[in-house]
Design a protein around this motif. Structure first.
Motif, PDB file in Angstrom:
ATOM      1  N   UNK A  12       0.965  -1.362  -0.034  1.00 51.90           N
ATOM      2  CA  UNK A  12      -0.291  -0.167   0.208  1.00 51.90           C
ATOM      3  C   UNK A  12       0.783   1.403  -0.054  1.00 51.90           C
ATOM      4  N   UNK A  13       2.032   1.066  -0.459  1.00 57.79           N
ATOM      5  CA  UNK A  13       3.066   2.243  -0.514  1.00 57.79           C
ATOM      6  C   UNK A  13       2.650   3.418  -1.337  1.00 57.79           C
ATOM      7  N   UNK A  14       1.642   3.677  -2.063  1.00 57.15           N
ATOM      8  CA  UNK A  14       1.354   4.866  -2.689  1.00 57.15           C
ATOM      9  C   UNK A  14      -0.044   5.547  -1.993  1.00 57.15           C
ATOM     10  N   UNK A  15      -0.432   4.888  -0.760  1.00 54.73           N
ATOM     11  CA  UNK A  15      -1.498   5.536  -0.133  1.00 54.73           C
ATOM     12  C   UNK A  15      -0.868   6.616   0.603  1.00 54.73           C
ATOM     13  N   UNK A  23       8.990   7.261   1.482  1.00 55.03           N
ATOM     14  CA  UNK A  23       9.669   8.386   1.256  1.00 55.03           C
ATOM     15  C   UNK A  23      10.742   8.590   2.760  1.00 55.03           C
ATOM     16  N   UNK A  24      10.131   8.343   3.842  1.00 51.06           N
ATOM     17  CA  UNK A  24      11.039   8.410   4.889  1.00 51.06           C
ATOM     18  C   UNK A  24      12.198   7.386   5.222  1.00 51.06           C
ATOM     19  N   UNK A  25      11.768   6.059   4.810  1.00 48.07           N
ATOM     20  CA  UNK A  25      12.617   4.964   5.032  1.00 48.07           C
ATOM     21  C   UNK A  25      13.709   4.966   3.728  1.00 48.07           C
ATOM     22  N   UNK A  26      13.367   5.673   2.612  1.00 46.30           N
ATOM     23  CA  UNK A  26      14.226   5.737   1.577  1.00 46.30           C
ATOM     24  C   UNK A  26      15.236   7.138   1.953  1.00 46.30           C
ATOM     25  N   UNK A  46       5.560   7.440  -6.839  1.00 44.51           N
ATOM     26  CA  UNK A  46       6.287   7.454  -5.416  1.00 44.51           C
ATOM     27  C   UNK A  46       7.779   7.156  -5.610  1.00 44.51           C
ATOM     28  N   UNK A  47       7.873   5.994  -6.432  1.00 41.00           N
ATOM     29  CA  UNK A  47       9.392   5.477  -6.842  1.00 41.00           C
ATOM     30  C   UNK A  47      10.239   6.467  -7.296  1.00 41.00           C
ATOM     31  N   UNK A  48       9.621   7.295  -8.357  1.00 40.55           N
ATOM     32  CA  UNK A  48      10.294   8.181  -9.146  1.00 40.55           C
ATOM     33  C   UNK A  48      10.677   9.337  -8.254  1.00 40.55           C
ATOM     34  N   UNK A  49       9.850   9.722  -7.219  1.00 39.53           N
ATOM     35  CA  UNK A  49      10.379  11.014  -6.358  1.00 39.53           C
ATOM     36  C   UNK A  49      11.427  10.513  -5.366  1.00 39.53           C
ATOM     37  N   UNK A  50      11.329   9.268  -5.034  1.00 36.07           N
ATOM     38  CA  UNK A  50      12.271   8.737  -4.195  1.00 36.07           C
ATOM     39  C   UNK A  50      13.801   8.742  -4.879  1.00 36.07           C
ATOM     40  N   UNK A  51      13.771   8.469  -5.968  1.00 37.98           N
ATOM     41  CA  UNK A  51      14.906   8.331  -6.987  1.00 37.98           C
ATOM     42  C   UNK A  51      15.392   9.785  -7.241  1.00 37.98           C
ATOM     43  N   UNK A  52      14.324  10.779  -7.542  1.00 37.86           N
ATOM     44  CA  UNK A  52      14.852  12.110  -7.841  1.00 37.86           C
ATOM     45  C   UNK A  52      15.368  12.604  -6.558  1.00 37.86           C
ATOM     46  N   UNK A  54      17.335  11.217  -4.703  1.00 40.21           N
ATOM     47  CA  UNK A  54      18.773  10.663  -4.267  1.00 40.21           C
ATOM     48  C   UNK A  54      18.596   9.036  -3.758  1.00 40.21           C
ATOM     49  N   UNK A  55      17.417   8.518  -3.538  1.00 37.67           N
ATOM     50  CA  UNK A  55      17.447   7.123  -3.002  1.00 37.67           C
ATOM     51  C   UNK A  55      17.198   6.110  -4.107  1.00 37.67           C
ATOM     52  N   UNK A  56      16.785   4.746  -3.413  1.00 36.58           N
ATOM     53  CA  UNK A  56      16.749   3.709  -4.307  1.00 36.58           C
ATOM     54  C   UNK A  56      15.573   3.192  -4.149  1.00 36.58           C
ATOM     55  N   UNK A  57      14.719   2.628  -5.245  1.00 34.68           N
ATOM     56  CA  UNK A  57      13.208   2.288  -5.319  1.00 34.68           C
ATOM     57  C   UNK A  57      12.798   1.593  -6.406  1.00 34.68           C
ATOM     58  N   UNK A  58      11.818   0.700  -6.240  1.00 36.05           N
ATOM     59  CA  UNK A  58      11.225   0.230  -7.282  1.00 36.05           C
ATOM     60  C   UNK A  58       9.735  -0.133  -6.865  1.00 36.05           C
TER      61      UNK A  58
END
Length: 244
Positions: A12-15, A23-26, A46-52, A54-58
């Motif tokens: 449910x990571x986009x809720x 975002x916080x864990x990233x 959400x994943x794209x924002x984390x990467x933008x 500087x984090x890592x997400x999929x």
């Protein structure tokens, strides 16, 4: 294991709360996999924002009520990232109605996702989390508040609260913590939609801090349980500003 080596699955990571948890864990240096049930677009955002940032997400898809899909979800994360260290189970639905008026279909839908889903995800997490891992389920403060129309929802979250400390004991010797967070009234569409402003205002005033919670308030507690809180185990943490 340091935070920047931890692989996190957020269901449910986009809720409203899930995306802030991701975002916080990233931001804490963890690699985050954002789960979605149907529509991939919000999870990809959400994943794209984390990467933008500087984090890592999929992202990864699964119906959390389907045993095979939940198993495949963990297989996907392990295949892409090498393992799973933290599972944060925010996926859930809330259907409000007085008990006498709630349909059996609505009851079954909510309990399938909130209880069966939590069971299946907890089961796979218990089997697959690496040493030093953490499972964080989501309960709810409404179990204590006992608000009218929340009967079936509160019951579903009480089930999650019940399984959490027992699973913590069943994982003795694995160095895996199992906890739950129980948010109070939080300013997300999940909570706000369909409520009259008067009801929202009354719930905001109920807390001694005189406001609704924000998703970041819950994400902060999840980050503590996902990382440094190795001596907190088998607990439900009520994140509600002191409303009860």
């Amino acid at each position: 294991m340091s935070d920047n080596e931890r692989i996190v699955l957020v269901t449910g990571g986009s809720g409203g709360i899930g995306r802030r948890v991701a975002a916080r864990l990233a931001a804490d240096g963890m690699t985050v996999v954002v789960h979605y049930a149907g529509n991939p677009a919000p999870a990809e955002e959400v994943a794209k924002q984390i990467i933008a940032d500087g984090g890592t997400a999929g992202t990864a898809q699964a119906d959390v009520t389907d045993p095979q899909q939940v198993q495949d979800l963990f297989d996907t994360v392990e295949r892409q990232f090498g393992g799973v260290d933290v599972v944060v189970n925010t996926a859930g639905v809330m259907i409000l109605s007085p008990l006498t008026e709630m349909s059996v279909d609505d009851f079954d839908t909510m309990h399938r996702i909130n209880v069966r889903g939590a069971f299946l995800l907890s089961q796979q997490a218990a089997r697959r989390l690496r040493t030093g891992g953490a499972l964080i389920n989501f309960a709810s403060t409404v179990r204590k508040l006992a608000l009218p129309t929340y009967t079936a929802y509160a019951a579903s979250k009480a089930a999650v609260e019940a399984l959490t400390p027992i699973l913590a004991k069943e994982l003795r010797g694995r160095d895996i913590t199992v906890n739950a967070v129980a948010p109070g009234p939080t300013a997300t569409p999940f909570f706000l939609d369909g409520k009259p402003q008067e009801v929202i205002d009354n719930l905001a005033e109920a807390a001694p801090l005189e406001r609704l919670g924000e998703p970041d308030d819950t994400a902060e507690v999840v980050a503590f349980l996902a990382g440094p809180a190795r001596w907190v185990n088998g607990q439900t943490i009520f994140v509600n500003g002191g409303v009860i």
